[in-house]
Scaffold this motif. Structure first.
Motif, PDB file in Angstrom:
ATOM      1  N   PRO A 287      38.354  76.326  -2.546  1.00 32.83           N
ATOM      2  CA  PRO A 287      39.365  77.436  -2.727  1.00 32.83           C
ATOM      3  C   PRO A 287      39.138  78.333  -4.084  1.00 32.83           C
ATOM      4  CG  PRO A 287      40.386  75.344  -2.986  1.00 32.83           C
ATOM      5  CD  PRO A 287      39.081  75.103  -2.340  1.00 32.83           C
ATOM      6  N   VAL A 288      39.139  79.678  -4.143  1.00 34.56           N
ATOM      7  CA  VAL A 288      38.823  80.454  -5.260  1.00 34.56           C
ATOM      8  C   VAL A 288      39.588  81.545  -5.356  1.00 34.56           C
ATOM      9  CG1 VAL A 288      37.041  81.668  -3.934  1.00 34.56           C
ATOM     10  CG2 VAL A 288      36.980  81.535  -6.302  1.00 34.56           C
ATOM     11  N   ARG A 289      40.026  81.735  -6.694  1.00 33.96           N
ATOM     12  CA  ARG A 289      40.894  82.946  -6.991  1.00 33.96           C
ATOM     13  C   ARG A 289      40.077  84.185  -7.167  1.00 33.96           C
ATOM     14  NH1 ARG A 289      46.211  81.633 -10.460  1.00 33.96           N
ATOM     15  NH2 ARG A 289      46.363  80.661  -8.612  1.00 33.96           N
ATOM     16  N   VAL A 290      40.586  85.280  -6.223  1.00 28.90           N
ATOM     17  CA  VAL A 290      39.886  86.565  -6.344  1.00 28.90           C
ATOM     18  C   VAL A 290      40.618  87.480  -6.795  1.00 28.90           C
ATOM     19  CG1 VAL A 290      38.665  85.784  -4.176  1.00 28.90           C
ATOM     20  CG2 VAL A 290      40.694  86.938  -3.982  1.00 28.90           C
ATOM     21  N   ALA A 291      42.319  87.345  -7.104  1.00 29.09           N
ATOM     22  CA  ALA A 291      42.875  88.426  -7.758  1.00 29.09           C
ATOM     23  C   ALA A 291      44.155  87.770  -8.579  1.00 29.09           C
ATOM     24  CB  ALA A 291      43.477  89.473  -6.795  1.00 29.09           C
ATOM     25  N   ASP A 292      44.423  88.564  -9.668  1.00 29.97           N
ATOM     26  CA  ASP A 292      45.657  87.987 -10.421  1.00 29.97           C
ATOM     27  C   ASP A 292      45.913  89.291 -11.176  1.00 29.97           C
ATOM     28  OD1 ASP A 292      47.666  87.016 -11.938  1.00 29.97           O
ATOM     29  OD2 ASP A 292      46.625  84.911 -12.235  1.00 29.97           O
ATOM     30  N   THR A 293      47.018  89.902 -10.918  1.00 27.64           N
ATOM     31  CA  THR A 293      47.381  91.019 -11.716  1.00 27.64           C
ATOM     32  C   THR A 293      47.905  90.637 -13.027  1.00 27.64           C
ATOM     33  OG1 THR A 293      49.462  91.183 -10.606  1.00 27.64           O
ATOM     34  CG2 THR A 293      47.893  92.400  -9.525  1.00 27.64           C
ATOM     35  N   ARG A 294      48.098  89.429 -13.380  1.00 27.36           N
ATOM     36  CA  ARG A 294      48.662  89.016 -14.672  1.00 27.36           C
ATOM     37  C   ARG A 294      47.419  89.095 -15.819  1.00 27.36           C
ATOM     38  NH1 ARG A 294      51.253  83.581 -13.077  1.00 27.36           N
ATOM     39  NH2 ARG A 294      49.200  83.348 -12.272  1.00 27.36           N
ATOM     40  N   ASP A 295      46.166  88.736 -15.178  1.00 32.38           N
ATOM     41  CA  ASP A 295      45.188  88.923 -16.076  1.00 32.38           C
ATOM     42  C   ASP A 295      44.060  89.689 -15.639  1.00 32.38           C
ATOM     43  OD1 ASP A 295      43.718  87.470 -13.956  1.00 32.38           O
ATOM     44  OD2 ASP A 295      43.962  85.704 -15.148  1.00 32.38           O
ATOM     45  N   GLY A 296      44.068  90.532 -14.824  1.00 29.94           N
ATOM     46  CA  GLY A 296      42.931  91.508 -14.432  1.00 29.94           C
ATOM     47  C   GLY A 296      42.034  90.740 -13.517  1.00 29.94           C
ATOM     48  N   THR A 297      42.263  89.665 -12.989  1.00 30.76           N
ATOM     49  CA  THR A 297      41.319  89.013 -12.125  1.00 30.76           C
ATOM     50  C   THR A 297      41.419  90.028 -10.678  1.00 30.76           C
ATOM     51  OG1 THR A 297      41.378  86.705 -12.840  1.00 30.76           O
ATOM     52  CG2 THR A 297      40.624  87.008 -10.711  1.00 30.76           C
ATOM     53  N   GLY A 298      40.238  90.553 -10.370  1.00 34.33           N
ATOM     54  CA  GLY A 298      40.256  91.408  -9.038  1.00 34.33           C
ATOM     55  C   GLY A 298      40.258  92.683  -9.565  1.00 34.33           C
ATOM     56  N   GLY A 299      40.137  93.020 -10.760  1.00 37.90           N
ATOM     57  CA  GLY A 299      40.308  94.425 -11.160  1.00 37.90           C
ATOM     58  C   GLY A 299      41.488  95.268 -11.548  1.00 37.90           C
ATOM     59  N   ARG A 300      42.706  94.531 -11.356  1.00 32.59           N
ATOM     60  CA  ARG A 300      43.707  95.241 -11.826  1.00 32.59           C
ATOM     61  C   ARG A 300      44.664  94.296 -12.676  1.00 32.59           C
ATOM     62  NH1 ARG A 300      47.827  98.339  -7.915  1.00 32.59           N
ATOM     63  NH2 ARG A 300      49.824  98.332  -9.093  1.00 32.59           N
ATOM     64  N   ARG A 301      45.191  94.948 -13.860  1.00 34.47           N
ATOM     65  CA  ARG A 301      46.076  94.022 -14.861  1.00 34.47           C
ATOM     66  C   ARG A 301      47.371  94.935 -14.890  1.00 34.47           C
ATOM     67  NH1 ARG A 301      43.999  91.160 -20.344  1.00 34.47           N
ATOM     68  NH2 ARG A 301      45.963  90.169 -20.709  1.00 34.47           N
ATOM     69  N   SER A 302      47.989  94.746 -13.713  1.00 35.99           N
ATOM     70  CA  SER A 302      49.424  95.660 -13.682  1.00 35.99           C
ATOM     71  C   SER A 302      50.077  95.060 -12.486  1.00 35.99           C
ATOM     72  CB  SER A 302      49.332  96.927 -13.875  1.00 35.99           C
ATOM     73  OG  SER A 302      48.859  97.575 -12.836  1.00 35.99           O
ATOM     74  N   PRO A 303      51.384  95.083 -12.288  1.00 33.53           N
ATOM     75  CA  PRO A 303      52.232  94.523 -11.157  1.00 33.53           C
ATOM     76  C   PRO A 303      51.847  95.982 -10.149  1.00 33.53           C
ATOM     77  CG  PRO A 303      53.435  94.393 -13.139  1.00 33.53           C
ATOM     78  CD  PRO A 303      52.418  95.096 -13.517  1.00 33.53           C
ATOM     79  N   ILE A 304      52.273  95.394  -8.975  1.00 34.38           N
ATOM     80  CA  ILE A 304      52.150  96.457  -8.115  1.00 34.38           C
ATOM     81  C   ILE A 304      53.643  96.979  -7.740  1.00 34.38           C
ATOM     82  CG2 ILE A 304      51.721  96.877  -5.473  1.00 34.38           C
ATOM     83  CD1 ILE A 304      50.394  93.974  -5.316  1.00 34.38           C
ATOM     84  N   GLY A 305      53.562  98.374  -7.843  1.00 29.86           N
ATOM     85  CA  GLY A 305      55.077  98.989  -7.911  1.00 29.86           C
ATOM     86  C   GLY A 305      55.624  99.124  -6.611  1.00 29.86           C
ATOM     87  N   ALA A 306      56.778  99.745  -6.554  1.00 32.81           N
ATOM     88  CA  ALA A 306      57.554  99.999  -5.291  1.00 32.81           C
ATOM     89  C   ALA A 306      56.507 101.059  -4.516  1.00 32.81           C
ATOM     90  CB  ALA A 306      58.772 100.824  -5.444  1.00 32.81           C
ATOM     91  N   ASP A 307      56.486 100.662  -3.142  1.00 30.50           N
ATOM     92  CA  ASP A 307      55.268 101.253  -1.921  1.00 30.50           C
ATOM     93  C   ASP A 307      54.182 101.343  -2.641  1.00 30.50           C
ATOM     94  OD1 ASP A 307      55.277 102.752   0.497  1.00 30.50           O
ATOM     95  OD2 ASP A 307      55.226 104.489  -0.717  1.00 30.50           O
ATOM     96  N   GLY A 308      53.753 100.425  -3.370  1.00 29.84           N
ATOM     97  CA  GLY A 308      52.349 100.491  -3.987  1.00 29.84           C
ATOM     98  C   GLY A 308      51.313  99.423  -3.295  1.00 29.84           C
ATOM     99  N   ARG A 309      50.219  99.625  -3.477  1.00 30.27           N
ATOM    100  CA  ARG A 309      49.033  99.048  -2.649  1.00 30.27           C
ATOM    101  C   ARG A 309      47.923  98.355  -3.791  1.00 30.27           C
ATOM    102  NH1 ARG A 309      48.322 101.717   3.266  1.00 30.27           N
ATOM    103  NH2 ARG A 309      50.487 102.688   3.285  1.00 30.27           N
TER     104      ARG A 309
END
Length: 824
Positions: A463-485
């Motif tokens: 198993p491997v982590r591919v995304a974590d919006t808390r630290d930017g893993t996967g290219g995004r460092r911000s929560p997903i907003g309402a109606d967001g993708r």
């Protein structure tokens, strides 16, 4: 003379007729006696019976040579009686006039199911949204007629007759029957599911019949006393077929034949949904599957007359409609999908202005739905303008209901629309992409609709982590907003091949959610499904396993409905067309329980500690050959918040989580884990101390059945009556859910992948999902607490009767199940 403002029920009573004439005693009336609408159509000329059917296993395919031609369409007509509120069904949420005129009754845009930038469906209409996303729902806006009448009776009569002026002496479907049947009397082309025949099914020479819902009440019992009675009726029924007595006698004999044949496959009335329209549409689907000659089936429901209390009335009608559509397509044999179209009508819409009683009053034009596999989706007609409307003004119409009807007759029922509509030239609305019997093109993998390739094999990975919006893993460092993708790249990363990856097994975790919401994982570039993957809640991390299709760009998309939430994605393996491992489902068996020493030493697992558990050679897993196991892992009575990680024994512990726990609740989650070289898996606790349980529900090995992954489809929702009777599941109660042969699940399926959700939970409990017909295991699939909405992915072996069983241990809870795939 009739009061022009009589009630909906009274108006319907005046626009229906009972079947009493001599001819229908042995033809149409026979259908009512049988109770399922299948007797009269099998009476041959000269009084002989044609119902000598051999039904091995009661397979609907035995009726494949029935009277419906290969390119004949079947039409379902649904009446929404009382006047449906079109503005709160297809919501113009960006129209300021709508918000002003409706006031508190207006539905906010973020609450709707979006259709485009300005419109959305009522939030309950998830099945309609699914057809919209597939391009198979047409919304015809502004349907009405000249010089509209605001009386239920008068307007209903106009809609049913298909004539906006003059005396309503016949109906539009009835006149179509006149042209179809001529002077013939033996073809049963149309039926109303109910106790009487409505005006729209009554022609000038022909009429449909009434078919009550429920299993035949006479002729199906197998006890000796009943059999003697049936034998006596058969003897009494023998007579000259040219006489009235002979025809009635033969009808009774046929009733007995029908009842004996269909009783094993037709639900009894108390086994149908308690929601009338849901039960009616299940009966429709069964009649169509039987291929007995019906071209039109009709049902009506309501009351939609929401002069007061609309917030507590209209949403329930929408839920009923949605549940009925869902149940219909669950029961309908998939081979009929491209030969069935559903359409709606209502005698009028509602006013654009709300009234002082939290309701709306009789209006005029409204939108209507046409849906089916061969429908050309999109908007038709024109939405009426609300600009300048005063309190008692009504909306203009833009589509004459005669053009609506004529487009359906010409496009789906084989033509004759102008004849039915008294010679009026039909302005074709272009509702159909193709005629009946011609299947639509199948979307390619990742092209939309969540459709995945079938026959996929599994490749387990560490198993491997591919995304974590808390630290930017996967290219995004911000929560997903309402109606967001959030698009998460899968292919070509961290040991996953750049090509050939069709689906992925992921553990998705929501963290720091600000509101109750849901996540949905689906192929990037595809259509957002209506089924959720997990249900985040503020104040705690919520995980769930998912099998998601990978889009053409090698990514999956995670959608968040409300508020904002961080998102963590860990990959456990991927599915490919290349030869690899298939799946063997098992009845759940316990491999680990630290409370009693099963699989490891007895005693709670402490934070920072790891235990190894043998899987090979235990619980049905072979000693050799299994490359991965599917486990349901539970954290029991944790002393603090933390997480569990599960990975192949003998490898370094990965930075992933499979299950997040807190001190106030027991939590379970599905885990797919590659086995270490020693046939074991390892489990690590992050903090506190807790008991850990792991139950094996299947394993992956070479040569086993492969996965057929499907667009998520709802099979069960006890809130609305889909798949089971409407109402919560009580303490120590069980539901048998048919999964084989339903929707896209093949009749040969040996196992299913379900996302099971418990909601409106009254007390601490657990839910067990297991094969119907076997002894209930102790392994839980979900652990729930009061007020919870909790989901868990379930891999379940199918019982010999094609069903799985869901058990609730304590209190009460509603249960929802969406099928994600199956194994042959």
């Amino acid at each position: 003379m009739l009061d022009p403002d009589i009630s909906t029920a009274a108006a319907l009573g005046h626009l229906r007729t009972a079947e009493t004439d001599q001819f229908v005693v042995d033809r149409r009336r026979f259908l009512q006696l049988v109770g399922m609408g299948v007797g009269a159509g099998v009476i041959a000329s000269n009084g002989g019976s044609l119902l000598n059917l051999d039904l091995p296993g009661f397979d609907p395919s035995v009726w494949a040579a029935g009277p419906i031609g290969p390119n004949d369409g079947v039409l379902i007509v649904l009446g929404m009686f009382g006047g449906n509120d079109g503005l709160n069904t297809v919501v113009p949420f960006n129209d300021g006039n709508y918000r002003t005129q409706r006031g508190s009754l207006a539905i906010a845009g973020q609450s709707t199911l979006p259709l485009d930038a300005n419109s959305g469906l009522h939030p309950a209409l998830t099945e309609f949204k699914r057809f919209w996303d597939l391009g198979q729902l047409a919304i015809v806006e502004g349907v009405g007629y000249p010089d509209p009448d605001l009386s239920h009776f008068s307007s209903m009569a106009k809609w049913m007759s298909g004539r906006p002026t003059g005396l309503a002496s016949s109906g539009w479907i009835g006149r179509w029957l006149d042209g179809l049947l001529g002077d013939g009397k033996d073809l049963y082309a149309a039926a109303e599911i109910g106790q009487s025949v409505p005006l729209h099914l009554i022609g000038e020479r022909q009429q449909g019949t009434a078919v009550p819902a429920g299993r035949p009440s006479f002729g199906a019992d197998t006890d000796d006393r009943s059999q003697k009675l049936y034998a006596a009726v058969r003897r009494l029924g023998v007579g000259d077929p040219a006489t009235w007595r002979g025809r009635v006698g033969q009808a009774m004999i046929d009733q007995l034949d029908v009842a004996r044949t269909l009783a094993p496959i037709v639900p009894a009335e108390d086994q149908l949904s308690s929601t009338e329209l849901v039960a009616d549409m299940e009966v429709m689907a069964r009649l169509i599957n039987a291929n007995l000659g019906f071209r039109v089936l009709s049902a009506g429901f309501g009351d939609f007359d929401s002069h007061a209390g609309q917030p507590g009335m209209h949403p329930v009608r929408m839920q009923e409609l949605n549940a009925a559509i869902g149940r219909f397509f669950q029961v309908l044999d998939p081979s009929w999908a491209n030969r069935v179209t559903i359409m709606t009508f209502s005698e009028f819409g509602r006013t654009s202005w709300s009234n002082d009683g939290a309701g709306t009053d009789h209006g005029t034009s409204a939108p209507h739905f046409v849906l089916g596999a061969n429908v050309r989706g999109g908007f038709r007609g024109q939405r009426p303008s609300l600009a300048g409307l005063r309190r008692w003004d009504r909306m203009d119409f833009h589509v004459d209901f005669r053009d609506y009807y004529g487009s359906v007759i010409d496009g789906w029922l084989g033509g004759g629309g102008s004849d039915v509509l008294d010679g009026r030239a039909v302005q074709d609305l272009g509702l159909f992409a193709r005629g009946p019997g011609r299947p639509p093109a199948v979307p390619p993998v990742g092209a939309g609709g969540g459709v995945l390739a079938s026959e996929l094999t599994f490749v387990p990975i560490s198993p491997v982590r591919v995304a974590d919006t808390r630290d930017g893993t996967g290219g995004r460092r911000s929560p997903i907003g309402a109606d967001g993708r959030f698009d998460v790249k899968i292919a070509g990363r961290l040991g996953i091949p750049p090509t050939g990856v069709r689906a992925v097994a992921v553990n998705i975790t929501s963290v720091n959610a600000t509101q109750n919401t849901f996540f949905t994982a689906f192929p990037s570039g595809g259509v957002l499904p209506t089924a959720s993957s997990l249900n985040p809640r503020p104040g705690r991390a919520v995980p769930n396993m998912a099998v998601a299709g990978v889009g053409g760009n090698g990514s999956i998309t995670v959608y968040n409905q409300n508020g904002s939430s961080d998102c963590v994605v860990d990959v456990m393996g991927y599915f490919t067309k290349a030869a690899s491992a298939g799946f063997v489902p098992l009845v759940a068996s316990r491999l680990l329980d630290t409370r009693d020493g099963t699989g490891a030493r007895r005693g709670r697992l402490r934070g920072g500690s790891t235990i190894e558990v043998a899987a090979a050679g235990r619980g049905g897993v072979p000693a050799k050959g299994a490359v991965a196991v599917v486990l349901n892992v539970a954290a029991v009575s944790p002393s603090a918040s933390g997480f569990l990680s599960v990975w192949p024994a003998g490898e370094s512990r990965p930075k992933i989580s499979n299950l997040n726990y807190s001190s106030d609740r027991n939590v379970a989650n599905l885990v797919i884990c590659k086995l270490g070289a020693n046939g074991k898996f390892a489990t690590y606790a992050h903090a506190g101390d807790l008991d850990v349980i792991a139950d094996v529900v299947g394993y992956f090995t070479a040569g086993a059945p492969v996965l057929a992954s499907v667009a998520p489809t709802r099979l069960l929702d006890t809130r609305t009556g889909i798949g089971a009777r409407r109402g919560p599941v009580g303490a120590t109660s069980e539901i048998d859910l048919t999964v084989v042969g339903v929707g896209a699940v093949a009749p040969t399926a040996k196992g299913v992948v379900l996302n099971v959700t418990a909601t409106q939970v009254s007390s601490r409990s657990h839910v067990i999902v297991y094969p119907s017909g076997v002894r209930r295991p102790t392994a839980s699939s979900l652990n729930v607490n009061p007020g919870d909405t909790v989901a868990n992915l379930v891999f379940c072996k199918v019982g010999t009767n094609g069903k799985v069983r869901l058990y609730n241990h304590a209190g009460s809870t509603h249960l929802v199940a969406d099928v994600m795939g199956w194994f042959g």
